[in-house]
Design a protein around this motif. Sequence first.
Motif, PDB file in Angstrom:
ATOM      1  N   ALA A  65     -11.010   0.689   3.623  1.00  0.00           N
ATOM      2  CA  ALA A  65     -11.202   0.686   2.171  1.00  0.00           C
ATOM      3  C   ALA A  65     -10.346   1.738   1.471  1.00  0.00           C
ATOM      4  N   GLY A  66     -10.107   2.875   2.111  1.00  0.00           N
ATOM      5  CA  GLY A  66      -9.280   3.904   1.496  1.00  0.00           C
ATOM      6  C   GLY A  66      -7.853   3.436   1.276  1.00  0.00           C
ATOM      7  N   LEU A  67      -7.342   2.631   2.210  1.00  0.00           N
ATOM      8  CA  LEU A  67      -6.004   2.060   2.030  1.00  0.00           C
ATOM      9  C   LEU A  67      -5.999   1.079   0.867  1.00  0.00           C
ATOM     10  N   LEU A  68      -7.015   0.229   0.797  1.00  0.00           N
ATOM     11  CA  LEU A  68      -7.062  -0.782  -0.256  1.00  0.00           C
ATOM     12  C   LEU A  68      -7.221  -0.160  -1.638  1.00  0.00           C
ATOM     13  N   VAL A  84     -14.286   7.812   2.716  1.00  0.00           N
ATOM     14  CA  VAL A  84     -14.273   6.730   1.739  1.00  0.00           C
ATOM     15  C   VAL A  84     -15.460   6.792   0.793  1.00  0.00           C
ATOM     16  N   TRP A  85     -16.658   7.091   1.312  1.00  0.00           N
ATOM     17  CA  TRP A  85     -17.872   6.959   0.515  1.00  0.00           C
ATOM     18  C   TRP A  85     -18.472   8.291   0.077  1.00  0.00           C
ATOM     19  N   SER A  86     -17.726   9.364   0.234  1.00  0.00           N
ATOM     20  CA  SER A  86     -18.147  10.659  -0.312  1.00  0.00           C
ATOM     21  C   SER A  86     -16.988  11.281  -1.065  1.00  0.00           C
ATOM     22  N   SER A 113      -2.500  -5.968  12.958  1.00  0.00           N
ATOM     23  CA  SER A 113      -3.556  -4.959  12.835  1.00  0.00           C
ATOM     24  C   SER A 113      -2.930  -3.609  12.519  1.00  0.00           C
ATOM     25  N   LEU A 114      -3.427  -2.955  11.484  1.00  0.00           N
ATOM     26  CA  LEU A 114      -2.841  -1.682  11.061  1.00  0.00           C
ATOM     27  C   LEU A 114      -3.408  -0.540  11.892  1.00  0.00           C
ATOM     28  N   PHE A 115      -2.537   0.246  12.467  1.00  0.00           N
ATOM     29  CA  PHE A 115      -2.928   1.400  13.285  1.00  0.00           C
ATOM     30  C   PHE A 115      -3.504   2.498  12.398  1.00  0.00           C
ATOM     31  N   CYS A 116      -4.655   3.010  12.789  1.00  0.00           N
ATOM     32  CA  CYS A 116      -5.238   4.139  12.061  1.00  0.00           C
ATOM     33  C   CYS A 116      -5.805   5.162  13.039  1.00  0.00           C
ATOM     34  N   ARG A 146      -1.889   4.146   7.229  1.00  0.00           N
ATOM     35  CA  ARG A 146      -2.788   4.551   8.321  1.00  0.00           C
ATOM     36  C   ARG A 146      -4.171   4.958   7.809  1.00  0.00           C
ATOM     37  N   GLY A 147      -4.418   4.779   6.519  1.00  0.00           N
ATOM     38  CA  GLY A 147      -5.712   5.135   5.970  1.00  0.00           C
ATOM     39  C   GLY A 147      -5.875   6.606   5.663  1.00  0.00           C
ATOM     40  N   LEU A 148      -4.760   7.366   5.679  1.00  0.00           N
ATOM     41  CA  LEU A 148      -4.818   8.818   5.464  1.00  0.00           C
ATOM     42  C   LEU A 148      -4.493   9.220   4.033  1.00  0.00           C
ATOM     43  N   ARG A 149      -3.836   8.363   3.299  1.00  0.00           N
ATOM     44  CA  ARG A 149      -3.395   8.737   1.957  1.00  0.00           C
ATOM     45  C   ARG A 149      -4.581   8.973   1.024  1.00  0.00           C
ATOM     46  N   TRP A 150      -5.639   8.172   1.128  1.00  0.00           N
ATOM     47  CA  TRP A 150      -6.825   8.348   0.281  1.00  0.00           C
ATOM     48  C   TRP A 150      -7.404   9.739   0.479  1.00  0.00           C
TER      49      TRP A 150
END
Length: 455
Positions: free
Chosen positions: A64-67, A157-159, A329-332, A399-403
């Motif tokens: 979700a952080g990537l999206l 993501v949720w905090s 599949s995106l590596f994270c 990779r879901g790190l930018r968020w």
Amino acid sequence: MMKNISKNRVVVLFILFLNIFMLGSCEKFLAAKNDKDLAEPTTIVDLQALIDYFARINNFSVGAGLLAGDEYYLSDADFKALPTEQNRNMYLWNDNNVVEPGFNTWSFSFDRIYTANTVLEKLPNIAREKDNAEIWDNLKGQALLLRGKSFFEVAIVWSLAYDPMEAEKDLGLPLRLSTDFNERSVRSSLKATYAQIVNDIKRSIDLLPTKPIHDFRGSEPAACALLARVYLSMREYDSCYRYSDLAMKLDGTLLDYNSLDTNKAYPFERFGPEVILDNGMLVSYSPLSRVDSVLFRMYAPGDLRKVLLFNPNADGSHSFGGTYGGSSSLFCGVATDEVYLMHAECLARKGEIQQALADLNTLLKLRYKTGTFSPLTTADSDEALKWILAERRKELLYRGLRWMDIKRLNKEGANIILKRIIDGKSIVLPPNDPRYALAIPDDVIDISGMPQNPR
């Protein structure tokens, strides 16, 4: 490993059956099971099979952080083609209904936490003896690392971003530390949440091997690198430096992009030399995305990432293809390039500029075409930090790190503003907005009675 997984599929099914009752509400009474084909895990082999069930453990990390982030954009047509209302709400950071009900990344994360808790509860029932001590410890370490990592992915993501001045009152997660379904889900403070994450991962380090039998499993360098990531998100840079330094000493292997074929489309080979812990991200509409044009223009001539990470689209935009996941599949997971960048960032923040640039130049030399890279030099720590953060964005995209980075850097005054444009209308997400803690799935709130994130 695959043989053990097959033999113990009945155990896996038992855990997944129980998880259906656990993921939303823990107030309902779970009647005694009457299916004789369901067997509880009772041996180390059984418990290891749960951890090794990689389709559930390694392939559904939170995306979700990537999206919600700024590494891509959707055209008007792409936006309208999104399959669900929740997808559109997520893209626009709407106040609620941003995650589809039922089986989603929240429930998958707590599924993994339940699996880890199962192992941690049942392992003490198996005697730790001389002939099984190593695998017993390894299994406990894997479970602790899995639980800490899963809590962390949810917290990002949720905090809200971790702030030591606010963490005692900011909402954290329901810290489910047992398999008791009757235990009510209650949100802890963000301070307590991160304390649990740090404690789990720290405890795993001394129990895990330096080299696992496979990158699906946890290891000492993976735990150190993940703990460094946690401390980075908390902006505890001295601790981040310590654990990134340990991780680099245990596994500092980097891939020379000059050794790769620039005439073929990527993703990279799965389980490549930089991968320390393999994980895939659950993302529903990444194929529709176009890489942010400002980000794409950041790559200089001679930078092989501009060729290896991206695929051109017919309309002149670019899509991302350079995942370490080996497929769509995106590596994270955890990789050594991230460790080098964390190490460099912490050194720059400490004023150790030359050591920081040594890390950065070591990485960049392997990213530029041979003979085209000139090592970066400066005596200005702010300039060095700026370069490192720019390279972090260019190296670790998708990779879901930018968020996580946006949230932590905006706490330091970076003033990163996110913007969407749909049908000519601009939607803006300003720094430190409450919506940086995404809305928890509505069905979870309805069933559990937990407070929703403030909007």
